[in-house]
Design a protein around this motif. Structure first.
Motif, mmCIF file in Angstrom:
data_model
loop_
_atom_site.group_PDB
_atom_site.id
_atom_site.type_symbol
_atom_site.label_atom_id
_atom_site.label_comp_id
_atom_site.label_asym_id
_atom_site.label_seq_id
_atom_site.Cartn_x
_atom_site.Cartn_y
_atom_site.Cartn_z
ATOM 1 N N SER A 36 -46.928 146.501 -32.546
ATOM 2 C CA SER A 36 -46.291 145.247 -32.600
ATOM 3 C C SER A 36 -44.890 145.446 -33.449
ATOM 4 C CB SER A 36 -46.652 143.837 -32.790
ATOM 5 O OG SER A 36 -45.703 142.865 -32.571
ATOM 6 N N ALA A 37 -43.708 145.484 -33.079
ATOM 7 C CA ALA A 37 -42.511 145.689 -33.700
ATOM 8 C C ALA A 37 -42.167 144.156 -33.979
ATOM 9 C CB ALA A 37 -41.502 146.364 -33.134
ATOM 10 N N GLY A 38 -42.385 143.255 -33.153
ATOM 11 C CA GLY A 38 -41.893 141.891 -33.196
ATOM 12 C C GLY A 38 -42.496 140.857 -34.078
ATOM 13 N N HIS A 39 -43.438 141.335 -35.051
ATOM 14 C CA HIS A 39 -43.708 140.560 -36.058
ATOM 15 C C HIS A 39 -44.583 139.374 -35.485
ATOM 16 C CE1 HIS A 39 -40.593 142.908 -37.799
ATOM 17 N NE2 HIS A 39 -41.290 142.882 -38.857
ATOM 18 N N PRO A 40 -45.834 139.545 -34.651
ATOM 19 C CA PRO A 40 -46.440 138.154 -34.114
ATOM 20 C C PRO A 40 -47.103 137.153 -35.246
ATOM 21 C CG PRO A 40 -47.784 140.343 -33.997
ATOM 22 C CD PRO A 40 -46.548 140.729 -34.479
ATOM 23 N N SER A 41 -47.360 136.189 -34.976
ATOM 24 C CA SER A 41 -48.045 135.024 -35.478
ATOM 25 C C SER A 41 -49.653 135.215 -35.014
ATOM 26 C CB SER A 41 -47.644 133.674 -34.969
ATOM 27 O OG SER A 41 -47.728 133.280 -33.798
ATOM 28 N N VAL A 42 -50.471 134.505 -35.804
ATOM 29 C CA VAL A 42 -51.701 134.571 -35.420
ATOM 30 C C VAL A 42 -51.985 134.059 -33.882
ATOM 31 C CG1 VAL A 42 -53.933 133.748 -35.736
ATOM 32 C CG2 VAL A 42 -52.873 134.652 -37.653
ATOM 33 N N GLU A 43 -51.316 133.021 -33.588
ATOM 34 C CA GLU A 43 -51.392 132.416 -32.413
ATOM 35 C C GLU A 43 -51.001 133.416 -31.101
ATOM 36 O OE1 GLU A 43 -50.026 131.037 -35.283
ATOM 37 O OE2 GLU A 43 -51.409 129.419 -35.566
ATOM 38 N N PRO A 95 -36.922 145.119 -45.524
ATOM 39 C CA PRO A 95 -35.782 144.025 -45.158
ATOM 40 C C PRO A 95 -36.006 143.821 -43.856
ATOM 41 C CG PRO A 95 -34.790 146.239 -46.021
ATOM 42 C CD PRO A 95 -36.076 146.269 -45.698
ATOM 43 N N HIS A 96 -35.648 142.453 -43.440
ATOM 44 C CA HIS A 96 -35.928 142.103 -42.034
ATOM 45 C C HIS A 96 -34.536 141.109 -41.712
ATOM 46 C CE1 HIS A 96 -40.149 142.325 -43.391
ATOM 47 N NE2 HIS A 96 -40.340 142.592 -41.942
ATOM 48 N N LEU A 97 -34.106 141.108 -40.193
ATOM 49 C CA LEU A 97 -32.978 140.428 -39.724
ATOM 50 C C LEU A 97 -34.031 139.274 -38.821
ATOM 51 C CD1 LEU A 97 -30.964 143.140 -38.162
ATOM 52 C CD2 LEU A 97 -30.348 141.752 -40.105
ATOM 53 N N VAL A 98 -33.622 138.112 -39.152
ATOM 54 C CA VAL A 98 -34.467 137.033 -38.479
ATOM 55 C C VAL A 98 -33.359 136.052 -38.046
ATOM 56 C CG1 VAL A 98 -35.610 134.832 -39.226
ATOM 57 C CG2 VAL A 98 -35.811 137.061 -40.514
ATOM 58 N N CYS A 99 -33.480 135.937 -36.629
ATOM 59 C CA CYS A 99 -32.718 135.010 -35.804
ATOM 60 C C CYS A 99 -33.205 133.710 -35.961
ATOM 61 C CB CYS A 99 -32.701 135.414 -34.395
ATOM 62 S SG CYS A 99 -31.620 134.566 -33.520
ATOM 63 N N VAL A 100 -32.120 132.973 -36.528
ATOM 64 C CA VAL A 100 -32.505 131.335 -36.627
ATOM 65 C C VAL A 100 -32.405 130.544 -35.141
ATOM 66 C CG1 VAL A 100 -31.369 131.203 -38.972
ATOM 67 C CG2 VAL A 100 -29.909 130.864 -37.032
ATOM 68 N N GLY A 101 -31.707 131.436 -34.187
ATOM 69 C CA GLY A 101 -31.699 130.852 -32.909
ATOM 70 C C GLY A 101 -33.096 130.860 -32.269
ATOM 71 N N GLY A 103 -35.799 132.737 -33.525
ATOM 72 C CA GLY A 103 -37.090 133.172 -34.377
ATOM 73 C C GLY A 103 -37.390 134.621 -34.256
ATOM 74 N N SER A 104 -36.723 135.286 -33.579
ATOM 75 C CA SER A 104 -37.268 136.976 -33.507
ATOM 76 C C SER A 104 -36.888 137.815 -34.923
ATOM 77 C CB SER A 104 -36.548 137.658 -32.571
ATOM 78 O OG SER A 104 -34.947 137.706 -32.754
ATOM 79 N N ILE A 105 -37.561 138.543 -35.139
ATOM 80 C CA ILE A 105 -37.549 139.253 -36.424
ATOM 81 C C ILE A 105 -37.506 140.921 -36.109
ATOM 82 C CG2 ILE A 105 -38.957 139.729 -38.752
ATOM 83 C CD1 ILE A 105 -40.242 136.995 -38.448
ATOM 84 N N LEU A 106 -36.511 141.361 -36.718
ATOM 85 C CA LEU A 106 -36.582 142.850 -36.657
ATOM 86 C C LEU A 106 -36.489 143.468 -38.028
ATOM 87 C CD1 LEU A 106 -33.469 143.374 -33.990
ATOM 88 C CD2 LEU A 106 -36.005 143.484 -33.711
ATOM 89 N N ASP A 107 -37.018 144.736 -37.972
ATOM 90 C CA ASP A 107 -37.205 145.616 -39.319
ATOM 91 C C ASP A 107 -35.757 146.129 -39.500
ATOM 92 O OD1 ASP A 107 -39.789 145.077 -39.567
ATOM 93 O OD2 ASP A 107 -40.526 146.941 -38.694
ATOM 94 N N LEU A 108 -35.331 146.062 -40.576
ATOM 95 C CA LEU A 108 -34.099 146.588 -41.054
ATOM 96 C C LEU A 108 -34.224 147.849 -41.818
ATOM 97 C CD1 LEU A 108 -30.724 146.368 -41.048
ATOM 98 C CD2 LEU A 108 -30.889 144.982 -43.091
ATOM 99 N N ASP A 109 -33.580 149.021 -41.386
ATOM 100 C CA ASP A 109 -33.839 150.182 -41.929
ATOM 101 C C ASP A 109 -32.772 150.607 -42.944
ATOM 102 O OD1 ASP A 109 -36.599 151.021 -41.208
ATOM 103 O OD2 ASP A 109 -35.770 151.435 -39.190
ATOM 104 N N GLY A 110 -32.757 150.790 -44.003
ATOM 105 C CA GLY A 110 -31.682 151.368 -44.811
ATOM 106 C C GLY A 110 -31.955 151.877 -46.016
ATOM 107 N N ASP A 134 -34.832 139.128 -46.743
ATOM 108 C CA ASP A 134 -34.599 138.402 -45.098
ATOM 109 C C ASP A 134 -33.160 138.399 -44.973
ATOM 110 O OD1 ASP A 134 -37.201 138.961 -44.809
ATOM 111 O OD2 ASP A 134 -37.704 137.115 -45.491
ATOM 112 N N LEU A 135 -32.431 138.845 -43.981
ATOM 113 C CA LEU A 135 -31.049 138.505 -43.574
ATOM 114 C C LEU A 135 -31.064 137.647 -42.401
ATOM 115 C CD1 LEU A 135 -29.650 141.871 -43.978
ATOM 116 C CD2 LEU A 135 -29.505 140.077 -45.687
#
Length: 173
Positions: A36-43, A95-101, A103-110, A134-135
């Protein structure tokens, strides 16, 4: 895919090394975390495991995820009062990019960001124990949806003003 399979094998090997019983459910949990690249919750993990193993309890998922987290094989992402999310694919801080709309989370490479903790330690004398960056923003999909909502609202507002002017002869300010 080879990277995901190798990560899955690492998770299973760590569970075995720690003397934990490898069950079909723990294999399914490890496979989900590794892939999972989507960072799932336990649920979310629980729902996916139940597709193959309907009698699995959420306690089994919590126990396995937290066991892997305590071993340093899963990174837990806490977001205040919201649900915790887990990264079994890249368990080291990154680092992560977090969508406030949505809730998706992406890994940020740099490379520059990866070097930041070491640079901070050298420049300040701190011994860095952990870090998190987290951005927050809106993902492209949410931006598109927001643009569509704004266009609709603007259009509706224009229509309401025109209707008001037609009824009263007055322009709204």
């Amino acid at each position: 895919m080879a990277d995901t399979e190798a990560r899955f094998e690492q998770l299973i090997a760590r569970l075995r090394q720690a003397g934990h019983r490898i069950t079909p459910q723990s294999v399914a949990i490890a496979r989900i975390l590794a892939a999972s690249a989507g960072h799932p919750s336990v649920e979310q993990i629980y729902e996916r495991v139940r597709e193959s193993f309907p009698t699995t309890s959420i306690a089994t998922v919590y126990k396995t995820v937290h066991l892997l987290k305590d071993m340093g094989e899963v990174l837990e992402l806490e977001f205040g009062d919201s649900v915790h999310r887990y990264d079994g694919h890249r368990p080291q801080p990154h680092p992560h990019l977090v969508c406030v709309g949505c809730g998706s989370i992406l890994d940020l490479d740099g490379a520059a960001l990866d070097a930041l903790p070491e640079r901070a330690a050298v420049e300040t004398g701190y011994r860095i124990l952990s870090h998190r960056l987290d951005l927050y923003g809106l993902c492209p999909r949410c931006q598109q949806e927001e643009g569509a909502r704004q266009a609709t609202t603007s259009q509706e507002g224009g229509q309401a003003a025109a209707a008001h002017e037609a009824r009263t002869g007055d322009r709204e300010p």
